[in-house]
Design a protein around this motif. Structure first.
Motif, PDB file in Angstrom:
ATOM      1  N   ARG A  18       0.872  -1.180   0.000  1.00 53.34           N
ATOM      2  CA  ARG A  18       0.000   0.000   0.000  1.00 53.34           C
ATOM      3  C   ARG A  18       0.899   1.216   0.000  1.00 53.34           C
ATOM      4  N   ASN A  19       1.074   1.797  -1.167  1.00 51.25           N
ATOM      5  CA  ASN A  19       2.054   2.874  -1.312  1.00 51.25           C
ATOM      6  C   ASN A  19       1.460   4.260  -1.137  1.00 51.25           C
ATOM      7  N   SER A  20       0.127   4.341  -1.051  1.00 59.43           N
ATOM      8  CA  SER A  20      -0.513   5.647  -0.950  1.00 59.43           C
ATOM      9  C   SER A  20      -0.141   6.337   0.354  1.00 59.43           C
ATOM     10  N   THR A  21       0.249   7.588   0.251  1.00 61.78           N
ATOM     11  CA  THR A  21       0.537   8.367   1.456  1.00 61.78           C
ATOM     12  C   THR A  21      -0.707   8.486   2.325  1.00 61.78           C
ATOM     13  N   ALA A  22      -1.867   8.601   1.682  1.00 58.65           N
ATOM     14  CA  ALA A  22      -3.124   8.678   2.443  1.00 58.65           C
ATOM     15  C   ALA A  22      -3.349   7.394   3.234  1.00 58.65           C
ATOM     16  N   ASP A  23      -3.039   6.238   2.619  1.00 60.07           N
ATOM     17  CA  ASP A  23      -3.175   4.973   3.335  1.00 60.07           C
ATOM     18  C   ASP A  23      -2.295   4.964   4.573  1.00 60.07           C
ATOM     19  N   ARG A  24      -1.058   5.379   4.404  1.00 58.04           N
ATOM     20  CA  ARG A  24      -0.126   5.372   5.535  1.00 58.04           C
ATOM     21  C   ARG A  24      -0.590   6.332   6.628  1.00 58.04           C
ATOM     22  N   ALA A  25      -1.094   7.490   6.238  1.00 55.29           N
ATOM     23  CA  ALA A  25      -1.568   8.462   7.219  1.00 55.29           C
ATOM     24  C   ALA A  25      -2.743   7.904   8.026  1.00 55.29           C
ATOM     25  N   LEU A  26      -3.677   7.249   7.325  1.00 61.14           N
ATOM     26  CA  LEU A  26      -4.814   6.658   8.028  1.00 61.14           C
ATOM     27  C   LEU A  26      -4.360   5.528   8.945  1.00 61.14           C
ATOM     28  N   ASP A  27      -3.403   4.728   8.461  1.00 56.21           N
ATOM     29  CA  ASP A  27      -2.883   3.648   9.295  1.00 56.21           C
ATOM     30  C   ASP A  27      -2.316   4.191  10.610  1.00 56.21           C
ATOM     31  N   ILE A  28      -1.608   5.297  10.513  1.00 50.32           N
ATOM     32  CA  ILE A  28      -1.006   5.886  11.714  1.00 50.32           C
ATOM     33  C   ILE A  28      -2.091   6.396  12.656  1.00 50.32           C
ATOM     34  N   LEU A  29      -3.064   7.113  12.122  1.00 46.49           N
ATOM     35  CA  LEU A  29      -4.125   7.665  12.969  1.00 46.49           C
ATOM     36  C   LEU A  29      -4.924   6.556  13.649  1.00 46.49           C
ATOM     37  N   SER A  53      13.261   6.609   9.707  1.00 54.16           N
ATOM     38  CA  SER A  53      13.272   7.927   9.064  1.00 54.16           C
ATOM     39  C   SER A  53      12.035   8.138   8.209  1.00 54.16           C
ATOM     40  N   THR A  54      11.569   7.065   7.565  1.00 53.27           N
ATOM     41  CA  THR A  54      10.346   7.164   6.751  1.00 53.27           C
ATOM     42  C   THR A  54       9.125   7.392   7.648  1.00 53.27           C
ATOM     43  N   ALA A  55       9.042   6.635   8.733  1.00 55.01           N
ATOM     44  CA  ALA A  55       7.931   6.813   9.666  1.00 55.01           C
ATOM     45  C   ALA A  55       7.922   8.229  10.218  1.00 55.01           C
ATOM     46  N   TYR A  56       9.091   8.757  10.520  1.00 53.98           N
ATOM     47  CA  TYR A  56       9.186  10.104  11.072  1.00 53.98           C
ATOM     48  C   TYR A  56       8.684  11.146  10.067  1.00 53.98           C
ATOM     49  N   ARG A  57       8.967  10.903   8.773  1.00 52.80           N
ATOM     50  CA  ARG A  57       8.471  11.842   7.753  1.00 52.80           C
ATOM     51  C   ARG A  57       6.930  11.841   7.728  1.00 52.80           C
ATOM     52  N   TYR A  58       6.346  10.654   7.828  1.00 56.45           N
ATOM     53  CA  TYR A  58       4.882  10.585   7.872  1.00 56.45           C
ATOM     54  C   TYR A  58       4.344  11.350   9.091  1.00 56.45           C
ATOM     55  N   LEU A  59       4.978  11.137  10.217  1.00 58.24           N
ATOM     56  CA  LEU A  59       4.533  11.810  11.435  1.00 58.24           C
ATOM     57  C   LEU A  59       4.675  13.322  11.318  1.00 58.24           C
ATOM     58  N   LEU A  62       1.832  14.682   9.117  1.00 58.59           N
ATOM     59  CA  LEU A  62       0.574  14.766   9.853  1.00 58.59           C
ATOM     60  C   LEU A  62       0.597  15.908  10.865  1.00 58.59           C
ATOM     61  N   THR A  63       1.745  16.146  11.448  1.00 64.10           N
ATOM     62  CA  THR A  63       1.883  17.249  12.400  1.00 64.10           C
ATOM     63  C   THR A  63       1.736  18.596  11.707  1.00 64.10           C
ATOM     64  N   ASN A  65      -0.001  19.310   9.233  1.00 69.79           N
ATOM     65  CA  ASN A  65      -1.391  19.535   8.838  1.00 69.79           C
ATOM     66  C   ASN A  65      -2.349  19.531  10.027  1.00 69.79           C
ATOM     67  N   GLY A  66      -1.799  19.496  11.234  1.00 71.22           N
ATOM     68  CA  GLY A  66      -2.617  19.632  12.425  1.00 71.22           C
ATOM     69  C   GLY A  66      -3.273  18.362  12.926  1.00 71.22           C
ATOM     70  N   PHE A  67      -2.982  17.209  12.266  1.00 71.91           N
ATOM     71  CA  PHE A  67      -3.586  15.964  12.709  1.00 71.91           C
ATOM     72  C   PHE A  67      -2.866  15.374  13.918  1.00 71.91           C
ATOM     73  N   LEU A  68      -1.602  15.736  14.092  1.00 73.08           N
ATOM     74  CA  LEU A  68      -0.826  15.283  15.242  1.00 73.08           C
ATOM     75  C   LEU A  68      -0.118  16.471  15.876  1.00 73.08           C
ATOM     76  N   GLU A  69       0.285  16.284  17.115  1.00 69.72           N
ATOM     77  CA  GLU A  69       1.132  17.243  17.821  1.00 69.72           C
ATOM     78  C   GLU A  69       2.264  16.460  18.470  1.00 69.72           C
ATOM     79  N   GLU A  70       3.455  17.084  18.516  1.00 70.96           N
ATOM     80  CA  GLU A  70       4.576  16.416  19.156  1.00 70.96           C
ATOM     81  C   GLU A  70       4.568  16.740  20.639  1.00 70.96           C
ATOM     82  N   ASN A  71       4.731  15.716  21.449  1.00 70.09           N
ATOM     83  CA  ASN A  71       4.783  15.912  22.895  1.00 70.09           C
ATOM     84  C   ASN A  71       5.999  16.731  23.295  1.00 70.09           C
TER      85      ASN A  71
END
Length: 267
Positions: A18-29, A53-59, A62-63, A65-71
């Motif tokens: 599943r290469n879609s960035t949207a898929d990965r974003a939903l998976d994370i949320l 490093s790839t996971a961090y880019r996704y995070l 999302l940050t 765009n306001g979907f996540l915040e870093e602690n």
């Protein structure tokens, strides 16, 4: 945040398909839950089967765009304000009638009388929902029915919690009479409304329909404002005075239950 996230064997391989960035974003949320309020890049990398490093880019995306915040201190990521906005919009999509139907149905079964959900619409009252009892009482109070403000338990419940300026305006004009029991004198009606506010419910016998007893209670928002009324309508001669308190308790309890749901949903 320590600990690993359970996943099925081979899930990393499935994610790589599943290469879609949207898929990965939903998976994370969708990794967030009651027992997981924050995520680290390592956890996301492990679950998605990608480099840290790839996971961090996704995070970070999302940050941004306001979907996540870093602690604080970079200890992980939590859900951000954009998710809260979407949740608020989802709650608004659930209408008052949708919330009320199960409550009205339960009340109708408990008291054996038709139950109404009404709310104000300007200078009139509108019946939003009606739930039938086992023994149907044929009344003119149907869904969409427009009712007056000064007669009947549902209307008086809604009028009782109108603000002072609004009440002055509404009582400045002639009030219609429907039966001999209808209160049309403004001062008498003010006194009646004050009593309803004190008790927390309205009881009306024969004020809109000469044969009907109505009992109504307010449905409140989180701030205490009244958004609707739950009421029952019974043939007056079938409900002696000594039974009225039992009906009142049932109506007040149902209105309170619906109020809790309305407050929770932010309606």
């Amino acid at each position: 945040m320590s600990g690993t996230i359970p996943r099925e064997s081979g899930s990393g391989q499935a994610y790589r398909g599943r290469n879609s960035t949207a898929d990965r974003a939903l998976d994370i949320l969708l990794l967030f839950g009651d027992d997981r309020l924050a995520l680290s890049a390592n956890q996301v990398a492990e679950h998605l089967g990608v480099a840290r490093s790839t996971a961090y880019r996704y995070l970070q995306s999302l940050t941004a765009n306001g979907f996540l915040e870093e602690n604080d201190g970079g200890s992980g990521f939590r859900l951000g304000p954009r998710v809260m906005d979407l949740a608020r919009l989802a709650r608004k999509g659930v209408g008052l009638s949708d919330l009320a139907r199960p409550v009205l149905r339960t009340l109708a079964r408990a008291v054996g009388q038709p139950v109404l959900l009404t709310r104000r619409a300007g200078d009139v009252v509108v019946c939003l929902e009606r739930e039938e009892a086992v023994h149907t009482l044929r009344l003119s109070y149907e869904r969409g029915q427009v009712l007056p403000l000064n007669a009947g338990a549902a209307a008086l419940t809604l009028l009782a919690w109108a603000d002072h300026a609004e009440l002055d305006r509404l009582l400045a004009r002639p009030l219609p009479r429907f039966t001999d029991a209808t209160v049309t004198d403004p001062e008498r009606l003010r006194t009646r409304l004050a009593e309803i506010r004190t008790r927390g419910y309205a009881v009306a016998r024969g004020e809109l329909d000469p044969d009907v007893l109505g009992i109504g209670a307010p449905v409140r928002r989180e701030d205490g404002g009244v958004v609707a009324a739950v009421s029952i309508a019974a043939l007056s001669h079938r409900v002696p005075d000594e039974q009225v308190p039992d009906y009142v308790s049932a109506v007040v309890a149902s209105a309170g239950e619906l109020s809790v749901q309305v407050a929770r949903m932010g309606l």
